[in-house]
Design an enzyme around this catalytic site. Structure first.
Site, PDB file in Angstrom:
ATOM      1  N   SER A 105      -6.221 -26.057  26.390  1.00  0.00           N
ATOM      2  CA  SER A 105      -7.099 -26.898  25.586  1.00  0.00           C
ATOM      3  C   SER A 105      -8.507 -26.959  26.182  1.00  0.00           C
ATOM      4  CB  SER A 105      -6.470 -28.292  25.449  1.00  0.00           C
ATOM      5  OG  SER A 105      -7.110 -29.048  24.451  1.00  0.00           O
ATOM      6  N   ASP A 222      -1.857 -25.349  15.011  1.00  0.00           N
ATOM      7  CA  ASP A 222      -2.488 -26.220  16.004  1.00  0.00           C
ATOM      8  C   ASP A 222      -3.531 -27.061  15.279  1.00  0.00           C
ATOM      9  OD1 ASP A 222      -4.053 -27.388  18.003  1.00  0.00           O
ATOM     10  OD2 ASP A 222      -3.734 -25.713  19.379  1.00  0.00           O
ATOM     11  N   HIS A 279      -0.068 -27.778  19.401  1.00  0.00           N
ATOM     12  CA  HIS A 279      -1.011 -27.711  20.516  1.00  0.00           C
ATOM     13  C   HIS A 279      -0.336 -27.814  21.883  1.00  0.00           C
ATOM     14  CE1 HIS A 279      -5.036 -27.821  22.161  1.00  0.00           C
ATOM     15  NE2 HIS A 279      -4.785 -28.927  22.827  1.00  0.00           N
TER      16      HIS A 279
END
Length: 298
Positions: A105, A222, A279
């Site tokens: 991320s 995601d 995610h």
């Protein structure tokens, strides 16, 4: 006839070679994302050590929790530089052949910045797990700090000196409807991607090209990274939040601003979109690790 001494020496050499072959995996350094901590990689560390026994796997305990949300990205990069320099200094033999850098991320964006800003970084494989490399235009990381602000209005807050200093995501907030403000006020992403007259542009590119391979992962399910194609250096067309320009048509690629096209032309840039992956799945699901990540950690 072979003497006992010669046989002993031969056996010792075989043993050393076998240990090197079986246990000589490169170290893996990991870095968490927005709002996360070093504990986010607890499952990943377990997966690595189960599949590659003896591997040194280390999740950086930096800028954890709220600190990851309010510390400017460049400050985080400096922290990474100090931490990894100390790590390699304390373990010179372990890091002698380099190491893999695997990040998730916001951390994936930070790790790319670390590589680009750090000469002789020693990274072999840079593994990006759903990182917003072309920026973020989604409300997920606005809500906790600006609960009443929509993404359409966020630019008025985020493209200010105060927000750039005190809200991490402001540095890579990329509003396709306010590109002039983005380029003028954002202190991180335009500099990192060499959109600006960056005096370190040549060094950034040279450092980035020292990496052996860059692996990009992400996927359409995601909903945190917006657009999800940002994980692959794609992004919204200016003045649109629907149409996406893929990496190969982005100026950073066609102009080879920091080495993307060079890497791709030599098969050193591998983009792998995977459907039906959320995610956080990249750092928690063993099936994803086994299929996509384990083969890279050698």
């Amino acid at each position: 006839m072979v003497s006992p001494r010669a046989l002993c020496v031969a056996l010792c050499l075989v043993f050393v070679v076998c240990v090197d072959l079986c246990c000589g995996y490169l170290p893996v350094v990991m870095y968490h994302g927005w709002g996360g901590s070093s504990h986010d990689f607890a499952n990943m560390t377990k997966f690595i050590q189960q599949s590659h026994p003896g591997t040194f796997a280390f999740s950086l305990p930096l800028f954890q929790g709220e600190a990851s949300e309010v510390t400017p990205m460049w400050t985080q990069i400096e922290g990474m530089q100090h931490a990894i320099a100390n790590l390699t200094k304390e373990n010179p033999q372990l890091f002698a052949k380099g190491y893999h850098l695997m990040c998730h991320s916001q951390g994936a964006l930070a790790c790319r910045a670390y590589v680009m800003k750090t000469p002789y970084h020693g990274v072999v494989n840079l593994i990006s797990l759903s990182g917003p490399h072309m920026g973020q235009y989604g409300a997920k990381n606005l809500v906790p700090i600006f609960p009443n602000t929509s993404r359409e209005d966020a630019w008025a807050i985020l493209y200010t000196p105060t927000a750039q200093k005190h809200f991490t995501a402001a540095g890579y907030w990329n509003d396709p409807f306010h590109q002039e403000r983005f380029l003028e006020y954002s202190t991180f992403l335009p500099v990192l991607n060499n959109y600006t007259n960056n005096p370190d542009a040549a060094a950034f590119k040279s450092n980035f090209l020292q990496v052996k391979q860059v692996y990009l992962f992400g996927g359409p399910q995601d909903v945190v990274i917006a657009p999800w194609q940002s994980a692959f250096f794609g992004f919204f067309h200016p003045r649109s939040d629907v149409d996406v320009i893929p990496m190969e048509e982005q100026a950073v690629y066609t102009g080879d601003y920091f080495g993307l096209r060079t890497l791709a032309s030599s098969s050193r840039l591998v983009a792998t979109p995977v459907a039906n992956v959320e995610h956080v799945d990249w750092i928690t699901k063993q099936s994803l690790f086994t299929t996509y990540l384990e083969p890279l950690l050698i």
